[in-house]
Design a protein around this motif. Structure first.
Motif, PDB file in Angstrom:
ATOM      1  N   MET A 146       0.846  -1.193   0.000  1.00  0.00           N
ATOM      2  CA  MET A 146       0.000   0.000   0.000  1.00  0.00           C
ATOM      3  C   MET A 146       0.885   1.248   0.000  1.00  0.00           C
ATOM      4  O   MET A 146       1.858   1.319   0.734  1.00  0.00           O
ATOM      5  N   ASN A 147       0.512   2.206  -0.842  1.00  0.00           N
ATOM      6  CA  ASN A 147       1.274   3.444  -0.942  1.00  0.00           C
ATOM      7  C   ASN A 147       0.385   4.605  -0.466  1.00  0.00           C
ATOM      8  O   ASN A 147      -0.789   4.656  -0.812  1.00  0.00           O
ATOM      9  N   VAL A 148       0.944   5.496   0.335  1.00  0.00           N
ATOM     10  CA  VAL A 148       0.191   6.686   0.748  1.00  0.00           C
ATOM     11  C   VAL A 148       0.848   7.901   0.106  1.00  0.00           C
ATOM     12  O   VAL A 148       2.052   8.094   0.217  1.00  0.00           O
ATOM     13  N   ARG A 149       0.047   8.694  -0.584  1.00  0.00           N
ATOM     14  CA  ARG A 149       0.593   9.859  -1.308  1.00  0.00           C
ATOM     15  C   ARG A 149      -0.402  11.019  -1.246  1.00  0.00           C
ATOM     16  O   ARG A 149      -1.574  10.832  -0.880  1.00  0.00           O
ATOM     17  N   LEU A 150       0.086  12.196  -1.631  1.00  0.00           N
ATOM     18  CA  LEU A 150      -0.813  13.345  -1.747  1.00  0.00           C
ATOM     19  C   LEU A 150      -1.802  13.104  -2.878  1.00  0.00           C
ATOM     20  O   LEU A 150      -1.447  12.494  -3.900  1.00  0.00           O
ATOM     21  N   ALA A 151      -3.019  13.560  -2.709  1.00  0.00           N
ATOM     22  CA  ALA A 151      -4.040  13.381  -3.744  1.00  0.00           C
ATOM     23  C   ALA A 151      -3.743  14.265  -4.953  1.00  0.00           C
ATOM     24  O   ALA A 151      -3.142  15.337  -4.825  1.00  0.00           O
ATOM     25  N   LYS A 152      -4.158  13.768  -6.117  1.00  0.00           N
ATOM     26  CA  LYS A 152      -4.026  14.553  -7.351  1.00  0.00           C
ATOM     27  C   LYS A 152      -5.413  15.052  -7.755  1.00  0.00           C
ATOM     28  O   LYS A 152      -6.428  14.524  -7.318  1.00  0.00           O
ATOM     29  N   ARG A 153      -5.394  16.030  -8.662  1.00  0.00           N
ATOM     30  CA  ARG A 153      -6.675  16.595  -9.103  1.00  0.00           C
ATOM     31  C   ARG A 153      -7.622  15.513  -9.634  1.00  0.00           C
ATOM     32  O   ARG A 153      -8.807  15.496  -9.325  1.00  0.00           O
ATOM     33  N   GLU A 154      -7.071  14.568 -10.407  1.00  0.00           N
ATOM     34  CA  GLU A 154      -7.928  13.552 -11.022  1.00  0.00           C
ATOM     35  C   GLU A 154      -8.499  12.554 -10.007  1.00  0.00           C
ATOM     36  O   GLU A 154      -9.380  11.769 -10.331  1.00  0.00           O
ATOM     37  N   ASP A 155      -7.981  12.575  -8.770  1.00  0.00           N
ATOM     38  CA  ASP A 155      -8.523  11.682  -7.725  1.00  0.00           C
ATOM     39  C   ASP A 155      -9.855  12.199  -7.175  1.00  0.00           C
ATOM     40  O   ASP A 155     -10.613  11.450  -6.557  1.00  0.00           O
ATOM     41  N   ARG A 156     -10.126  13.475  -7.358  1.00  0.00           N
ATOM     42  CA  ARG A 156     -11.266  14.098  -6.677  1.00  0.00           C
ATOM     43  C   ARG A 156     -12.600  13.354  -6.846  1.00  0.00           C
ATOM     44  O   ARG A 156     -13.268  13.085  -5.854  1.00  0.00           O
ATOM     45  N   PRO A 157     -12.981  13.007  -8.087  1.00  0.00           N
ATOM     46  CA  PRO A 157     -14.271  12.293  -8.216  1.00  0.00           C
ATOM     47  C   PRO A 157     -14.265  10.944  -7.491  1.00  0.00           C
ATOM     48  O   PRO A 157     -15.280  10.548  -6.907  1.00  0.00           O
ATOM     49  N   VAL A 158     -13.116  10.272  -7.500  1.00  0.00           N
ATOM     50  CA  VAL A 158     -13.013   8.968  -6.821  1.00  0.00           C
ATOM     51  C   VAL A 158     -13.193   9.156  -5.311  1.00  0.00           C
ATOM     52  O   VAL A 158     -13.901   8.381  -4.652  1.00  0.00           O
ATOM     53  N   LEU A 159     -12.587  10.204  -4.772  1.00  0.00           N
ATOM     54  CA  LEU A 159     -12.680  10.438  -3.324  1.00  0.00           C
ATOM     55  C   LEU A 159     -14.111  10.794  -2.922  1.00  0.00           C
ATOM     56  O   LEU A 159     -14.612  10.335  -1.899  1.00  0.00           O
ATOM     57  N   ARG A 160     -14.764  11.582  -3.772  1.00  0.00           N
ATOM     58  CA  ARG A 160     -16.155  11.967  -3.450  1.00  0.00           C
ATOM     59  C   ARG A 160     -17.063  10.734  -3.480  1.00  0.00           C
ATOM     60  O   ARG A 160     -17.940  10.578  -2.640  1.00  0.00           O
ATOM     61  N   ARG A 161     -16.801   9.850  -4.443  1.00  0.00           N
ATOM     62  CA  ARG A 161     -17.615   8.634  -4.540  1.00  0.00           C
ATOM     63  C   ARG A 161     -17.322   7.709  -3.355  1.00  0.00           C
ATOM     64  O   ARG A 161     -18.215   7.141  -2.749  1.00  0.00           O
ATOM     65  N   VAL A 186     -23.149  15.476   1.717  1.00  0.00           N
ATOM     66  CA  VAL A 186     -22.341  16.660   2.047  1.00  0.00           C
ATOM     67  C   VAL A 186     -21.168  16.734   1.070  1.00  0.00           C
ATOM     68  O   VAL A 186     -20.496  15.730   0.845  1.00  0.00           O
ATOM     69  N   PRO A 187     -20.913  17.904   0.453  1.00  0.00           N
ATOM     70  CA  PRO A 187     -19.758  18.005  -0.448  1.00  0.00           C
ATOM     71  C   PRO A 187     -18.445  17.853   0.334  1.00  0.00           C
ATOM     72  O   PRO A 187     -18.300  18.445   1.404  1.00  0.00           O
ATOM     73  N   VAL A 188     -17.533  17.038  -0.168  1.00  0.00           N
ATOM     74  CA  VAL A 188     -16.252  16.839   0.527  1.00  0.00           C
ATOM     75  C   VAL A 188     -15.334  18.027   0.205  1.00  0.00           C
ATOM     76  O   VAL A 188     -15.130  18.344  -0.961  1.00  0.00           O
ATOM     77  N   ASP A 189     -14.820  18.660   1.239  1.00  0.00           N
ATOM     78  CA  ASP A 189     -13.938  19.808   1.046  1.00  0.00           C
ATOM     79  C   ASP A 189     -12.527  19.301   0.717  1.00  0.00           C
ATOM     80  O   ASP A 189     -11.806  18.829   1.591  1.00  0.00           O
ATOM     81  N   LEU A 190     -12.159  19.401  -0.572  1.00  0.00           N
ATOM     82  CA  LEU A 190     -10.842  18.922  -1.004  1.00  0.00           C
ATOM     83  C   LEU A 190      -9.919  20.090  -1.339  1.00  0.00           C
ATOM     84  O   LEU A 190      -9.004  19.963  -2.140  1.00  0.00           O
ATOM     85  N   GLU A 191     -10.162  21.216  -0.730  1.00  0.00           N
ATOM     86  CA  GLU A 191      -9.257  22.353  -0.868  1.00  0.00           C
ATOM     87  C   GLU A 191      -7.852  21.853  -0.484  1.00  0.00           C
ATOM     88  O   GLU A 191      -7.703  21.084   0.456  1.00  0.00           O
ATOM     89  N   GLY A 192      -6.822  22.265  -1.190  1.00  0.00           N
ATOM     90  CA  GLY A 192      -5.486  21.728  -0.887  1.00  0.00           C
ATOM     91  C   GLY A 192      -5.150  20.555  -1.784  1.00  0.00           C
ATOM     92  O   GLY A 192      -4.035  20.058  -1.765  1.00  0.00           O
ATOM     93  N   CYS A 193      -6.089  20.101  -2.572  1.00  0.00           N
ATOM     94  CA  CYS A 193      -5.843  19.012  -3.520  1.00  0.00           C
ATOM     95  C   CYS A 193      -5.944  19.602  -4.930  1.00  0.00           C
ATOM     96  O   CYS A 193      -7.000  20.115  -5.277  1.00  0.00           O
TER      97      CYS A 193
END
Ligand SMILES: CC(C)(COP(=O)(O)OP(=O)(O)OC[C@H]1O[C@@H](n2cnc3c(N)ncnc32)[C@H](O)[C@@H]1OP(=O)(O)O)[C@@H](O)C(=O)NCCC(=O)NCCS
Length: 140
Positions: free
Chosen positions: A1-16, A41-48
Motif C-alpha cells: 500500500m502506498n500513501v501519497r498526496l491526492a491529485k486533481r484527477e482523484d477528486r471524483p473517486v474520493l467523493r464517490r 455533504v460536499p467533501v472539502d478537497l481544498e489543498g488538492c
C-alpha cells in the motif's frame, strides 16, 4: 500500500468513496435519514492537488485503486478519514494516520484532533485518541 498526496484527477473517486463508505459502513450506527444527509455533504478537497491552502489530502492506494483518504488541516484538525467498504480493517486508516503524524511533526503541529463518528470512535481510541466532548453536528 502506498500513501501519497491526492491529485486533481482523484477528486471524483474520493467523493464517490466518501458517499459509498457512509452508506455502507456508517449506516450501522446512524439512521437512513442521517446517512443520506451525511453522504450528500460536499467533501472539502481544498489543498488538492496543490497543497497551497491549509489542508493536505492524502490517499492510500494499492496498484491504481484508491483504498481510502484523509484530510488534514494546519491547525491539527483531521477532518476526513474514510476507507472503502471492501478494505475495512486491513490497516488502511492506520497507514493514513501514520502519514498525518509525519505531516504534523514536519509542520511542528503537536496536537491532532478530530470530530469522530460513532462508527470511527473505537478506531481512534485504539490508536490513542481520547474523547474530550460529545456533540451533535447538523448537516444538510
Ligand atoms: C474508522 C475507519 C476509518 C477505520 O479504518 P480501517 O482501515 O478499517 O482501520 P484499520 O484497519 O487501520 O484499524 C486499525 C485498528 O483499529 C481497529 N478498528 C478499526 N475500526 C474499528 C471499529 N469500528 N471498532 C473497533 N476497532 C476498530 C482495528 O481492529 C485495528 O486494530 P488492531 O491494529 O489492533 O488490529 C473505517 O472503519 C471507516 O472508513 N469508517 C467509516 C467512515 C468514518 O466513520 N470515518 C470517520 C469520519 S468522522
Amino acid at each position: 500500500m502506498n500513501v501519497r498526496l491526492a491529485k486533481r484527477e482523484d477528486r471524483p473517486v474520493l467523493r464517490r468513496l466518501f458517499a459509498e463508505t457512509v452508506r455502507a459502513i456508517n449506516a450501522t450506527d446512524y439512521s437512513a435519514e442521517q446517512v443520506e444527509a451525511w453522504a450528500s455533504v460536499p467533501v472539502d478537497l481544498e489543498g488538492c492537488p496543490d497543497r497551497l491552502g491549509s489542508r493536505s489530502v492524502f490517499v492510500a492506494e494499492l496498484g491504481c485503486e484508491i483504498l481510502g483518504f484523509t484530510t488534514f488541516d494546519t491547525d491539527g484538525h483531521l477532518d476526513h478519514l474514510y476507507v472503502h467498504h471492501r478494505f475495512q480493517k486491513h490497516g488502511v486508516a492506520s497507514a493514513l494516520l501514520l502519514k498525518i503524524e509525519e505531516e504534523a511533526v514536519s509542520r511542528g503541529i503537536n496536537r491532532i484532533f478530530t470530530d469522530a463518528s460513532i462508527t470511527a470512535r473505537p478506531f481512534f481510541e485504539n490508536v490513542g485518541f481520547r474523547l474530550i466532548n460529545q456533540r451533535t453536528v447538523v448537516v444538510n
